[in-house]
Scaffold this active site. Structure first.
Site, mmCIF file in Angstrom:
data_model
loop_
_atom_site.group_PDB
_atom_site.id
_atom_site.type_symbol
_atom_site.label_atom_id
_atom_site.label_comp_id
_atom_site.label_asym_id
_atom_site.label_seq_id
_atom_site.Cartn_x
_atom_site.Cartn_y
_atom_site.Cartn_z
ATOM 1 C CG ASP A 268 -2.017 0.971 1.128
ATOM 2 O OD1 ASP A 268 -3.121 0.547 0.744
ATOM 3 O OD2 ASP A 268 -1.794 2.164 1.410
ATOM 4 C CG LEU A 269 1.468 3.297 -3.539
ATOM 5 C CD1 LEU A 269 1.428 4.200 -4.752
ATOM 6 C CD2 LEU A 269 2.818 2.608 -3.451
ATOM 7 C CG ASP B 90 -3.144 3.733 -2.273
ATOM 8 O OD1 ASP B 90 -4.168 3.026 -2.126
ATOM 9 O OD2 ASP B 90 -2.713 4.477 -1.376
#
Ligand code: C2E
Ligand code: CA
Ligand code: CA
Length: 803
Positions: A405-406, A448
């Site tokens: 996950d960004l 994301d």
């Protein structure tokens, strides 16, 4: 030489005119012409046939011409008036006939199978040899006394003339123009006649005498045979003509068919017993063949399976692979049985479906991939995950997934626009693809969120190494990108069967590990641990209890005073929520507010707090203000101002007395939406304070867009001012900033007198903290009016009864 030739030619003409019965000569010529005509027609027909049929028609043609030569010879012999009676030797006569048929047959056969003009000339020469062989054998069959005096030159000339003319005749059969069609039988006729009469010119009978005496001069059987031969030739000529006409009609029909076929976009190929007998232009173009295709097996061009299917199921469309020059072409083919060139054959229509296949391929790709990064999408990921788990299960191996996950992706989107966000996601995609190569399957699940399923043979250690490599790669990429556009990601790792029993559990385990990585400061990776699971389960339990907390009356409010540092008077209270859990006891808001946010309970709880606090504050002296905390989830709801308005109306609290506290981090999470809602709130007259200021790392440029009227300095700065010189500097700068912006500044978490003295010296007007009083139920503060009027040194704590 010239004169010698002229003498010889005149000898021939002399022989013909003076020694022959011209009526019989004409009959001989007619028989000859008929046989030549029949022979040539039959040769044409034989050329269009194949196999045994071809041999049969060649034999018939050879019989026709052979009999023709033979009959011509003997009728011409009858026409010959040498002045002596001749007899005929039967075996040699028959041998001459057989020789003629055999040699002519050989020539015709060669003419039928060969494809070049030169070959047909050779074939014609052979036929010429056949004519001569018959003639001289026939002459040998003559029974006369004495010996015939041969003129060697004329003999040679006769043979060469026959060969040359018949060579011309067969050469003419290779062309289909009208002139050639007429010329070929004429030349063959001339070949037979010219050979015969030149040969007769070469024969001198001067020394011969009659040894056979029959009353009629000529044996009866010869007449019989000649009559039969003539009839046969006539019949064959008629048959040959009929066949030729039919062939011609068919070939003009097939020429038209060919034009039609060539006009077709689809490739057409006619196949007889697996061998190609004709193709159209489109087919030739498809296979890109410059060489002759006819005669080659269909298998050279179409895959074996398709060939078999076409032969077994006519009229059904099948799919196959055509061999083109640039590799295989996907095709669709359908076969129909037709009558072609007089035989049942398969006509196969072949369509190039590569464009359609490509389109299908593209659609399939889109359905299984994310258009932005080109990585597989959630659907494909799920398929792959299930597959890998199944394999791991049956082979006793493991299946490891990484959830990625960004960090702060939303921020990039908000601050720099979606194009920048897209570019960042693409960079992540490229890195995943590059780093994963053979060891796993990367996918973009949503926004994301990315995930990787490792091959069944990969170990947990490999997953760790990969996670580290990815984080390094992101860092390296970040070194090139500027500031906020740098990629930063958190990774959670979980493995089947150690951490989960199926795909769903595995993903949720990896998610838990990811959650932990985020909590532990982002830009890190974490392996799943069983405790995470129990923690999560615990959170779920808390969440379900929290859903009933409002209606069960388990929530309550405490208030913490805010004090004017000059007058010492209380200026207002901050409301803080408390949850008394029936089993777990008091649960702090820092624990349950995030849970409420995650589970969508925050709106309900937030409204309850606002309603309760406003109703309470409405009973206070009008100079006391009320500060209420609102969470990120609340301000990002664009209709947030509506309940505030309703509550103010319902409780009768003046909007000027209400202050909404929003943390700096909440603002930064979605700047655009926050600005919109907070402007609406401000428009009601309600003030806005930025809580925990200094912790959100926001720039002043960002915050200047907000309609805030107060800054609350974070407790951490106040607490550490005398230990950390930087904190003192920050406090100083923030107070300056407040004065510069014309907004008031509140110092939070003041516990010690030194802190108070410092803040006072820095010109801070308002403060809050245990030093002045901890948050408490409002009735603990006693008479609020007294608190306002009380002139205090503020060194002495408020008299609040502790719970
Ligand atoms: P906050 O808004 O920064 O609230 C101040 C917190 O600091 C309160 O903790 C308070 O009890 C504590 N505090 C006040 N003076 C001192 C001091 O001198 N020393 C120390 N060590 N602490 C002090 P609390 O009540 O546990 O609240 C924690 C956080 O929970 C709040 O931080 C706020 O962000 C959130 N919160 C509390 N009530 C609500 C609410 O009704 N709605 C929302 N959305 N959030 C709330
Ligand atoms: Ca607060
Ligand atoms: Ca605070």
């Amino acid at each position: 030489m010239k004169s010698a030739g002229a003498v010889q030619l005149s000898a021939v003409i002399y022989t013909l005119l003076n020694n022959h019965d011209l009526v019989l000569v004409a009959v001989a010529a007619l028989i000859c012409a008929l046989s030549a005509f029949a022979g040539i027609s039959l040769l044409h027909h034989a050329r269009r046939s194949t196999g045994w049929m071809q041999m049969l028609w060649l034999a018939v043609a050879a019989v026709s011409v052979g009999f023709g030569i033979w009959a011509t010879h003997f009728v011409a012999m009858l026409a010959f008036q040498s002045g002596i009676n001749v007899g005929y030797d039967l075996p040699l006569t028959l041998a001459s006939l057989s020789l003629a048929i055999a040699i002519v047959g050989g020539g015709f056969w060669f003419a039928a199978i060969s494809s070049s003009n030169a070959d047909s000339i050779v074939a014609g020469a052979v036929v010429g040899v056949g004519i001569s062989a018959m003639h001289y054998t026939g002459m040998a069959a003559l029974i006369v006394g004495g010996s015939i005096a041969w003129d060697g030159n004329l003999v040679a000339l006769s043979i060469l003339t026959g060969m040359a003319l018949s060579a011309g005749a067969l050469r003419a059969t290779r062309s289909s123009t009208l002139v050639s069609r007429v010329l070929a039988p004429i030349l063959l006729t001339l070949a037979i006649c010219a050979m015969h009469f030149t040969a007769m010119g070469a024969a001198g009978f001067a020394d011969c005498y009659t040894i056979v005496t029959s009353p009629e001069g000529t044996p009866g059987w010869l007449w019989m045979v000649l009559a039969l031969a003539s009839t046969l030739i006539l019949g064959l000529a008629l048959g040959g003509t009929a066949l030729d006409l039919r062939d011609r009609r068919q070939s003009s029909e097939s020429a038209r068919m060919r034009e039609l076929a060539d006009a077709a976009v689809e490739g057409l190929v006619i196949v007889r017993q697996g061998t190609i007998s004709a193709t159209n232009r489109s087919f030739n173009k498809l296979v890109g063949s410059a060489v002759e295709i006819s005669g080659r097996p269909l298998l050279d061009y179409l895959d074996a399976e398709a060939c078999a299917a076409l032969a077994q199921t006519p009229n059904a469309t099948i799919e196959g692979q055509l061999t083109g020059t640039d590799g295989p072409i996907p095709v669709e083919a359908v076969a129909h049985e037709i009558e072609f060139q007089g035989v049942r054959q398969l006509a196969i229509a072949i369509r190039d479906v590569s464009v359609r296949k490509q389109a299908e391929e593209h659609i399939r790709f889109l359905a299984h991939h994310d258009a932005l990064t080109g990585l597989p999408n959630r659907v494909s990921f799920g398929d792959r995950l299930n597959e890998t788990i199944d394999r791991a299960r049956s082979e006793g191996q493991s299946c490891t997934v990484l959830c990625i996950d960004l960090d702060k992706f939303k921020q990039v989107n908000d601050l720099y626009g979606h194009a920048a966000g897209d570019a960042l996601l693409r960079r992540v995609g490229a890195i995943l693809r590059r780093e994963l190569a053979e060891i796993g399957y990367p996918a973009r699940l949503s926004g994301d969120e990315f995930a990787i399923v490792l091959n069944a043979s990969s170990s947990i250690a490999a997953a760790n190494r990969l996670a580290e490599r990815l984080l390094h790669a992101f860092e390296a990429d970040a070194a090139e990108a500027s500031g906020d556009l740098a990629i930063s990601a958190s990774i959670g790792i979980a493995s089947f069967p150690d951490n989960a029993g199926n795909a769903e559990q595995l993903m949720s385990a990896a998610d838990m590990a990811l959650y932990r990585a985020k909590q532990d400061g982002r830009g890190a990776y974490r392996l799943f641990e069983a405790s995470m699971d129990s923690e999560l389960r615990d959170r779920r339990l808390v969440a379900s209890d929290l859903a009933n907390a409002v209606s069960a009356g388990q929530l309550s409010l405490v208030y913490q005073p805010q004090v004017d540092l000059i007058s010492g008077a209380v200026t207002g209270f901050e409301a803080l929520v408390r949850w008394a859990h029936p089993q777990r006891g008091e649960i702090p808001p820092s624990t349950f507010i995030p849970i409420a946010e995650e589970n969508g309970l925050i709106a309900q709880i937030g409204e309850w707090v606002l309603q309760t606090a406003c109703a309470e504050a409405a009973r206070w002296p009008a100079s006391l203000s009320l500060a209420v905390n609102v969470s990120a989830a609340q301000i990002h709801n664009t209709s947030f101002s509506r309940p505030i308005h309703e509550i103010l109306v319902r409780t009768g609290l003046s909007p000027l007395r209400l202050e909404v506290e929003v943390t700096e981090t909440a603002l930064v999470r979605d700047l655009v939406r926050a600005v919109t809602t907070l402007r609406q709130v401000r428009a009601l007259g309600v003030r806005i304070a930025i809580d925990d200021f200094g912790t959100g790392h926001s720039s002043l440029a960002n915050l200047s867009a907000f309609p805030f009227s107060r800054i609350k300095l974070d407790q951490s700065f106040v607490r550490s001012f005398d230990r950390n010189p930087q904190s003192a500097a920050i406090l100083h700068a923030m107070l300056e900033l407040g004065r510069y912006l014309g907004v008031s500044v509140v110092a939070e978490g003041v516990e010690r007198r030194e802190e108070l003295t410092f803040l006072r010296s820095e010109g801070c007007r308002t403060a809050q903290g245990y030093l002045f009083g901890p948050p408490a139920r409002i009735d603990r503060f006693g008479d609020l009016t007294g608190l306002i009027e009380q002139q205090r040194t503020a060194d002495e704590p408020l008299q609040v009864a502790r719970a």
